[in-house]
Write a protein that holds these residues in place. Sequence first.
Motif, PDB file in Angstrom:
ATOM      1  N   GLY A  59       0.785  -1.234   0.000  1.00  0.00           N
ATOM      2  CA  GLY A  59       0.000   0.000   0.000  1.00  0.00           C
ATOM      3  C   GLY A  59       0.812   1.278   0.000  1.00  0.00           C
ATOM      4  O   GLY A  59       0.292   2.360   0.245  1.00  0.00           O
ATOM      5  N   THR A  60       2.119   1.153  -0.309  1.00  0.00           N
ATOM      6  CA  THR A  60       3.009   2.319  -0.265  1.00  0.00           C
ATOM      7  C   THR A  60       2.527   3.435  -1.197  1.00  0.00           C
ATOM      8  O   THR A  60       2.273   4.558  -0.758  1.00  0.00           O
ATOM      9  N   MET A  61       2.370   3.113  -2.465  1.00  0.00           N
ATOM     10  CA  MET A  61       1.943   4.126  -3.424  1.00  0.00           C
ATOM     11  C   MET A  61       0.450   4.413  -3.268  1.00  0.00           C
ATOM     12  O   MET A  61      -0.011   5.531  -3.531  1.00  0.00           O
ATOM     13  N   THR A  62      -0.295   3.399  -2.811  1.00  0.00           N
ATOM     14  CA  THR A  62      -1.740   3.566  -2.622  1.00  0.00           C
ATOM     15  C   THR A  62      -2.037   4.720  -1.670  1.00  0.00           C
ATOM     16  O   THR A  62      -2.986   5.486  -1.864  1.00  0.00           O
ATOM     17  N   GLN A  63      -1.225   4.839  -0.609  1.00  0.00           N
ATOM     18  CA  GLN A  63      -1.411   5.940   0.340  1.00  0.00           C
ATOM     19  C   GLN A  63      -1.294   7.294  -0.378  1.00  0.00           C
ATOM     20  O   GLN A  63      -2.117   8.185  -0.175  1.00  0.00           O
ATOM     21  N   LEU A  65      -1.653   7.842  -3.607  1.00  0.00           N
ATOM     22  CA  LEU A  65      -2.759   7.966  -4.558  1.00  0.00           C
ATOM     23  C   LEU A  65      -4.046   8.382  -3.848  1.00  0.00           C
ATOM     24  O   LEU A  65      -4.797   9.223  -4.335  1.00  0.00           O
ATOM     25  N   ALA A  66      -4.290   7.783  -2.684  1.00  0.00           N
ATOM     26  CA  ALA A  66      -5.517   8.077  -1.931  1.00  0.00           C
ATOM     27  C   ALA A  66      -5.575   9.546  -1.515  1.00  0.00           C
ATOM     28  O   ALA A  66      -6.642  10.159  -1.501  1.00  0.00           O
ATOM     29  N   GLU A  67      -4.410  10.120  -1.205  1.00  0.00           N
ATOM     30  CA  GLU A  67      -4.349  11.539  -0.830  1.00  0.00           C
ATOM     31  C   GLU A  67      -4.673  12.435  -2.031  1.00  0.00           C
ATOM     32  O   GLU A  67      -5.260  13.505  -1.885  1.00  0.00           O
ATOM     33  N   PRO A  91      -7.044   4.241   7.140  1.00  0.00           N
ATOM     34  CA  PRO A  91      -7.526   5.628   7.259  1.00  0.00           C
ATOM     35  C   PRO A  91      -8.218   6.175   6.004  1.00  0.00           C
ATOM     36  O   PRO A  91      -8.823   7.243   6.057  1.00  0.00           O
ATOM     37  N   TYR A  92      -8.123   5.458   4.877  1.00  0.00           N
ATOM     38  CA  TYR A  92      -8.613   6.030   3.613  1.00  0.00           C
ATOM     39  C   TYR A  92      -9.943   5.412   3.201  1.00  0.00           C
ATOM     40  O   TYR A  92     -10.019   4.228   2.898  1.00  0.00           O
ATOM     41  N   GLU A  93     -10.974   6.242   3.177  1.00  0.00           N
ATOM     42  CA  GLU A  93     -12.308   5.740   2.820  1.00  0.00           C
ATOM     43  C   GLU A  93     -12.503   5.660   1.302  1.00  0.00           C
ATOM     44  O   GLU A  93     -13.468   5.068   0.832  1.00  0.00           O
ATOM     45  N   ASN A  94     -11.578   6.280   0.551  1.00  0.00           N
ATOM     46  CA  ASN A  94     -11.753   6.318  -0.905  1.00  0.00           C
ATOM     47  C   ASN A  94     -10.962   5.228  -1.630  1.00  0.00           C
ATOM     48  O   ASN A  94     -10.713   5.318  -2.815  1.00  0.00           O
ATOM     49  N   VAL A  95     -10.576   4.174  -0.892  1.00  0.00           N
ATOM     50  CA  VAL A  95      -9.804   3.070  -1.507  1.00  0.00           C
ATOM     51  C   VAL A  95     -10.597   1.763  -1.445  1.00  0.00           C
ATOM     52  O   VAL A  95     -11.126   1.404  -0.398  1.00  0.00           O
TER      53      VAL A  95
END
Length: 287
Positions: A59-63, A65-67, A91-95
């Motif tokens: 989830g490194t890049m996912t974090q 991207l989510a931001e 913490p990310y509701e958009n993933v």
Amino acid sequence: MANLGIPQNTIEILQKYHFNFQKKYGQNFLIDTSVLERIIAAAQITKEDCVLEIGPGIGTMTQYLAEAAGQVVAVEIDKALIPILAETLAPYENVTVINADVLKLDVRQLAEEKNGGKPIKVVANLPYYITTPIIMGLFESGVPLDSITIMVQKEVAERMQMGPGTKDYGALSLAVQYYAKPEIVANVPPNCFIPRPTVGSAVIRLTRHREPPVDVRDDHHMFALVRASFNQRRKTLANGLSNDPQLHLGREQVTAALEKMGLPATVRGETLSLEQFAQLSNLLKGK
């Protein structure tokens, strides 16, 4: 949640879950915050965007991207990573995380469900062995795409940009350039990953053409010609195409078409541009 672009945080979470790297999935996790920032910038992601990430790993890049994005769909093949992703992306509701093989997934349907059929952006850190099938699968399936920004082996990225007459020019160069404009945006050395790969990587952005850059009647036929001409690089085009069992072309037929284009019978496939392959396909298809 800790920033996974920092090596120490990546090591901690891998140890916590006793994670073992799977050679079959070609796993190399990015641990360099400046490279992550460059990928996000190169992909030109905004809150309007729906991003498909292929192979999120931990989830490194996912974090990142989510931001930056409106929503992110992350497709991960390795089920051992799913509990880790549940923690790192909590913490990310958009993933949305999907445990699947992207090659078997109906990405078109996914784009329809998640983004109302509007073009999505694809971001990925791809293992070498699967780069071409994934990219071609995305282009050929007619998924509405805005761009694909991917980390791949450096020489593969270079091959995508090559033009006629160079030794790395081939079927991949032509296919990518038919669908998109390729641009290398960063070179990434092996020490930016855990575990370290043996080769250098590069980030390349493929911006989807609104319209194909050449006028071709049947793109499947054109790519069959392209494949046949690069399958036997050392052969002349007339021999390569007339020997291919799938094409059913006679040598005279190919030679006549080349003559119409002002090309000698001894020409090799590697010297033809995308435009010339389109022209050749139209001539041969017209028969």
